[in-house]
Design a protein around this motif. Structure first.
Motif, PDB file in Angstrom:
ATOM      1  N   LEU A  54       0.928  -1.186  -0.101  1.00  0.00           N
ATOM      2  CA  LEU A  54      -0.117   0.152   0.026  1.00  0.00           C
ATOM      3  C   LEU A  54       0.861   1.136  -0.110  1.00  0.00           C
ATOM      4  O   LEU A  54       1.979   1.289   0.662  1.00  0.00           O
ATOM      5  N   MET A  55       0.469   2.200  -0.749  1.00  0.00           N
ATOM      6  CA  MET A  55       1.287   3.443  -0.667  1.00  0.00           C
ATOM      7  C   MET A  55       0.467   4.721   0.187  1.00  0.00           C
ATOM      8  O   MET A  55      -0.780   4.847  -0.457  1.00  0.00           O
ATOM      9  N   GLU A  56       0.828   5.050   1.063  1.00  0.00           N
ATOM     10  CA  GLU A  56       0.111   5.901   2.122  1.00  0.00           C
ATOM     11  C   GLU A  56       0.436   7.248   1.150  1.00  0.00           C
ATOM     12  O   GLU A  56       1.242   7.740   0.444  1.00  0.00           O
ATOM     13  N   ALA A  57      -0.368   8.440   1.440  1.00  0.00           N
ATOM     14  CA  ALA A  57      -0.388   9.686   0.792  1.00  0.00           C
ATOM     15  C   ALA A  57       0.681  10.446   0.997  1.00  0.00           C
ATOM     16  O   ALA A  57       1.437  11.244   0.067  1.00  0.00           O
ATOM     17  N   ASP A  58       1.662   9.940   2.242  1.00  0.00           N
ATOM     18  CA  ASP A  58       2.657  10.818   2.518  1.00  0.00           C
ATOM     19  C   ASP A  58       4.124  10.110   1.559  1.00  0.00           C
ATOM     20  O   ASP A  58       5.219  10.536   1.782  1.00  0.00           O
ATOM     21  N   GLY A  59       3.800   8.917   0.991  1.00  0.00           N
ATOM     22  CA  GLY A  59       4.970   8.387   0.336  1.00  0.00           C
ATOM     23  C   GLY A  59       5.303   7.116   0.894  1.00  0.00           C
ATOM     24  O   GLY A  59       6.174   6.466   0.630  1.00  0.00           O
ATOM     25  N   ASN A  60       4.873   6.777   2.142  1.00  0.00           N
ATOM     26  CA  ASN A  60       5.439   5.750   2.873  1.00  0.00           C
ATOM     27  C   ASN A  60       4.825   4.560   2.099  1.00  0.00           C
ATOM     28  O   ASN A  60       3.393   4.443   1.752  1.00  0.00           O
ATOM     29  N   ILE A  61       5.343   3.214   2.159  1.00  0.00           N
ATOM     30  CA  ILE A  61       5.356   2.046   1.498  1.00  0.00           C
ATOM     31  C   ILE A  61       5.029   1.021   2.546  1.00  0.00           C
ATOM     32  O   ILE A  61       5.958   0.980   3.448  1.00  0.00           O
ATOM     33  N   ILE A  62       3.803   0.482   2.681  1.00  0.00           N
ATOM     34  CA  ILE A  62       3.560  -0.525   3.850  1.00  0.00           C
ATOM     35  C   ILE A  62       3.325  -1.931   2.889  1.00  0.00           C
ATOM     36  O   ILE A  62       2.641  -1.951   2.100  1.00  0.00           O
ATOM     37  N   LEU A  63       3.654  -2.982   3.679  1.00  0.00           N
ATOM     38  CA  LEU A  63       3.424  -4.135   2.903  1.00  0.00           C
ATOM     39  C   LEU A  63       2.209  -4.749   3.450  1.00  0.00           C
ATOM     40  O   LEU A  63       1.959  -4.452   4.718  1.00  0.00           O
ATOM     41  N   THR A  64       1.430  -5.266   2.632  1.00  0.00           N
ATOM     42  CA  THR A  64       0.250  -5.580   2.879  1.00  0.00           C
ATOM     43  C   THR A  64       0.290  -7.001   3.802  1.00  0.00           C
ATOM     44  O   THR A  64       1.485  -7.448   3.526  1.00  0.00           O
ATOM     45  N   GLU A  65      -0.595  -7.787   4.250  1.00  0.00           N
ATOM     46  CA  GLU A  65      -0.309  -9.052   4.812  1.00  0.00           C
ATOM     47  C   GLU A  65       0.198 -10.015   3.730  1.00  0.00           C
ATOM     48  O   GLU A  65       1.169 -10.750   3.829  1.00  0.00           O
ATOM     49  N   THR A  66      -0.243 -10.175   2.570  1.00  0.00           N
ATOM     50  CA  THR A  66       0.233 -10.896   1.676  1.00  0.00           C
ATOM     51  C   THR A  66       1.687 -10.546   1.309  1.00  0.00           C
ATOM     52  O   THR A  66       2.545 -11.503   1.145  1.00  0.00           O
TER      53      THR A  66
END
Length: 122
Positions: A54-66
């Motif tokens: 997932l890409m947050e509005a501030d540019g941070n990248i988050i791994l999904t559960e998958t």
């Protein structure tokens, strides 16, 4: 969808950077992997489309559960194979790292399980 080697490398890098820095942005990945921002941007679009990140509005990248599950699996293979090559075959750290990075994407689950058992019993 079966993830290509490059996608696995990106997920592994995101996980490692997340563990080191707490958060990850595309520029961090580009710097770490020595890739252009454009290449990373294209890869992130694909990983997002495939529901690995997932890409947050501030540019941070988050791994999904998958994405997290896949990244953890790749990282586990990498670390275990590096250790196996060093401890069981006497390969230098540098060579073990490079070879593990290549092997981790093609090793069969059966062979990996065998190596895992061997290391746990040693």
């Amino acid at each position: 969808m079966i993830l290509q080697e490059s996608g696995e490398n990106y997920l592994e890098t995101i996980l490692m950077l997340q563990q080191q820095n707490g958060s990850v942005r595309s520029i961090d990945i580009a710097t770490h992997m020595n890739f252009t921002k454009a290449s990373v941007s294209r890869a992130m679009s694909i990983l997002k489309r495939e529901n690995y990140i997932l890409m947050e509005a501030d540019g941070n990248i988050i791994l999904t559960e998958t994405g997290l599950a896949k990244a953890n699996a790749v990282l586990e293979r990498h670390l275990l194979l590096t250790r196996f090559l060093r401890e069981n075959l006497g390969v230098s750290e540098e060579t073990a790292e490079k070879d593990a990075c290549r092997i981790e994407h093609v090793i069969s689950p059966e062979t990996f399980t065998g190596i895992k058992k061997l290391i746990k019993n040693s």
